[in-house]
Write an enzyme that holds these catalytic residues in place. Structure first.
Site, PDB file in Angstrom:
ATOM      1  N   TYR A 162      -1.743   4.021  -5.293  1.00  0.00           N
ATOM      2  CA  TYR A 162      -2.441   5.199  -5.794  1.00  0.00           C
ATOM      3  C   TYR A 162      -1.481   6.128  -6.512  1.00  0.00           C
ATOM      4  CZ  TYR A 162      -0.558   6.738  -1.305  1.00  0.00           C
ATOM      5  OH  TYR A 162       0.271   6.995  -0.232  1.00  0.00           O
ATOM      6  N   CYS A 222       0.845  -1.188   0.000  1.00  0.00           N
ATOM      7  CA  CYS A 222       0.000   0.000   0.000  1.00  0.00           C
ATOM      8  C   CYS A 222       0.884   1.243   0.000  1.00  0.00           C
ATOM      9  CB  CYS A 222      -0.918   0.002   1.227  1.00  0.00           C
ATOM     10  SG  CYS A 222      -2.218   1.257   1.155  1.00  0.00           S
TER      11      CYS A 222
END
Length: 415
Positions: A415, A373
Site C-alpha cells: 500500500y 505485505c
C-alpha cells in the site's frame, strides 16, 4: 494495516507512560490481545463487568449456530440466540471483558461457531460503499512502546457475526465526514488488512481486529504538525472509543488467502510494520486455534521489519509460538534503527532475506508460498535482493518469478 494516505505523512512520535497497551479504556481494560499465551478449556467462559453490577458469567461457545443460505455466504446470517448474547448486556460499552483461560502451552483454543469452516469459497463484498455495515468499536489499544516512531493501535470491531471473513482478507472503512474533494459525498473507502482469524479475538466469530498506524503530516519546512493534512481514517480509528459506530465494507481480497489444501505446506511471510496484520491471523489459525479438519504440520516463517524493539507488533504472541512450536515456526526480525547489516548499513527486511536466501530459494523450489505485505516502498529492495541472489545461483529471476506466479506461490499486498 492502513492504506497509505500521503507519501509525506510521518507517524506522530509521542511519549507513552506505563499504560503502554491501553488507550480509550477503563483501568480494567481488555487484556486478552495476546491470546496465544493461554488455552481456553472446553467450557471457556467470559467474565463481563458492567459498571457497578455484579460480574456475569456465560459461555461464549454455547448455542451459537450459523446457517448459510444455499451453502453460500449471505449478509443475512441467522444466529441461534437461545441464550442471551453477552453483547446485549451493554454492547461492550464501558464493559470489561476477560477470557477465563487455562494456562497451558500444549493445548489449543476452542473456537466457535465451527460452521464458519463450512463454506468452500471466501465471502466477498457482502457490504459495499453505498450500502455499508454499521459496526461498533470494542476497544482501541496502543501496541507499541514509548520509543516507537509513531503510534500503532490494535482495534477490535464488533460486527455481530454479520460480516464474516477469511484470514488474509481486508475490510473497507468509511470515516465520518464529508469528502473535501466531493462536497456532499462521503469519504472514500480505506482498506485495512484484518489482523485476526475468522473467529476474532474473542473466538466467537463476532469481531474482527485491525492494526492501524496513525498517519500524521509534518510540514517539511517548519517541522510542525499540520492536522488538516493528517490521515483522516487512521486518526478516526485511533481516536475511537468503545461503543463508537463505524461504517464497514467488504470483506475483500483473495490474493492473500491462506492456502489450506496442503496442511504441510511452507509459508514464508514478509512484512514491514502494520503489514504484519494478515500474518497475525494466519499464525493464530495455525498455532493457537483448535480448527476442525485443519491441523498444520508444515513450516511458517515470519520476517518482520520495523524501526526498533518498541515498534515490534504482537511480539509476545509470535515469541510464544516460537517457544511452543519450534519445528513449525521461525521468526526473524529486522530492526533498522538498532541493527546493522553485513555492509554496516541499516538492517532492513531484505537484508534478512539475503541472509537466508539459499534456504528460501530451496523452499520456493519445493513449493513454498511467499507473502509480502507492507509499504509499497519495500518491494524494490526485496526484488533487487532476490534478483541478485538468483543471478548468483545461475538462475533468471524473471523466469523464476513468472513460475512462482503461475504456481500461485507469490502473494503481494502493498500500500
Amino acid at each position: 494495516m492502513r492504506q497509505l494516505e500521503s507519501s509525506k505523512r510521518e507517524e506522530k512520535g509521542e511519549a507513552w507512560p506505563l499504560r503502554r497497551f491501553r488507550r480509550n479504556s477503563s483501568s480494567s481494560s481488555l487484556r486478552s490481545l495476546t491470546m496465544s499465551h493461554a488455552a481456553v478449556s472446553q467450557a471457556a467462559a467470559v467474565s463481563v463487568s458492567i459498571g457497578n453490577e455484579p460480574s456475569l458469567r456465560r459461555s461464549i461457545f454455547k448455542n451459537n449456530s450459523i446457517s448459510f443460505n444455499s451453502n453460500s455466504w449471505s449478509s443475512s446470517l441467522a444466529l441461534n440466540q437461545r441464550t442471551t448474547s453477552i453483547r446485549e448486556a451493554k454492547r461492550y460499552t464501558n464493559t470489561t471483558i476477560c477470557m477465563s483461560v487455562q494456562q497451558t502451552s500444549s493445548s489449543k483454543v476452542t473456537v466457535s461457531p465451527i460452521e464458519l469452516e463450512d463454506p468452500k469459497d471466501p465471502p466477498l463484498n457482502l457490504y459495499k460503499p453505498k450500502a455499508s455495515y454499521t459496526a461498533k468499536i470494542v476497544s482501541v489499544e496502543r501496541v507499541v512502546g514509548p520509543k516507537a516512531p509513531g503510534e500503532t493501535c490494535h482495534i477490535v470491531i464488533d460486527h455481530d457475526g454479520n460480516l464474516p471473513y477469511w484470514e488474509g482478507q481486508s475490510y473497507g472503512v468509511i470515516p465520518p465526514g464529508e469528502n473535501p474533494k466531493k462536497p456532499g459525498a462521503p469519504h472514500n473507502v480505506r482498506l485495512y488488512s484484518i489482523a485476526s482469524t475468522r473467529y476474532g479475538d474473542f473466538l466467537d466469530g463476532k469481531t474482527a481486529s485491525l492494526c492501524v498506524r496513525r498517519a500524521v503530516y509534518y510540514d517539511p519546512e517548519t517541522g510542525k504538525e499540520d492536522p488538516s493534512k493528517n490521515g483522516v481514517c487512521s486518526n478516526f480509528l485511533c481516536d475511537s472509543k468503545p461503543g463508537d459506530k463505524i461504517q464497514i465494507t467488504g470483506p475483500s481480497g483473495k490474493v492473500m488467502l491462506l492456502p489450506e489444501s496442503d496442511p504441510n505446506a511452507t509459508h514464508i511471510m514478509i512484512a514491514t510494520g502494520t503489514g504484519v496484520a494478515p500474518y497475525r491471523g494466519y499464525l493464530r489459525r495455525l498455532f493457537m486455534e483448535n480448527v476442525p479438519n485443519y491441523k498444520f504440520g508444515g513450516l511458517a516463517w515470519l520476517f518482520l521489519g520495523v524501526a526498533n524493539t518498541d515498534s515490534l507488533l504482537y511480539d509476545d504472541e509470535f515469541t510464544k509460538y516460537l517457544k511452543d512450536h519450534p519445528e513449525n515456526f521461525r521468526f526473524d526480525k529486522a530492526l533498522s534503527r538498532e541493527e546493522k547489516n553485513k555492509k554496516g548499513g541499516k538492517m532492513y527486511v531484505q537484508d534478512k532475506i539475503e541472509e537466508y536466501s539459499d534456504e528460501i530459494f530451496k523452499l520456493l523450489d519445493n513449493g513454498a508460498h511467499i507473502y509480502f505485505c507492507g509499504l509499497k516502498g519495500m518491494m524494490p529492495g526485496i526484488q533487487d535482493t532476490l534478483k541478485r541472489v538468483a543471478e548468483e545461483r545461475g538462475e533468471s529471476w524473471d523466469l523464476k518469478l513468472s513460475q512462482l506466479r503461475k504456481n500461485k506461490q507469490w502473494h503481494v499486498e502493498v500500500y
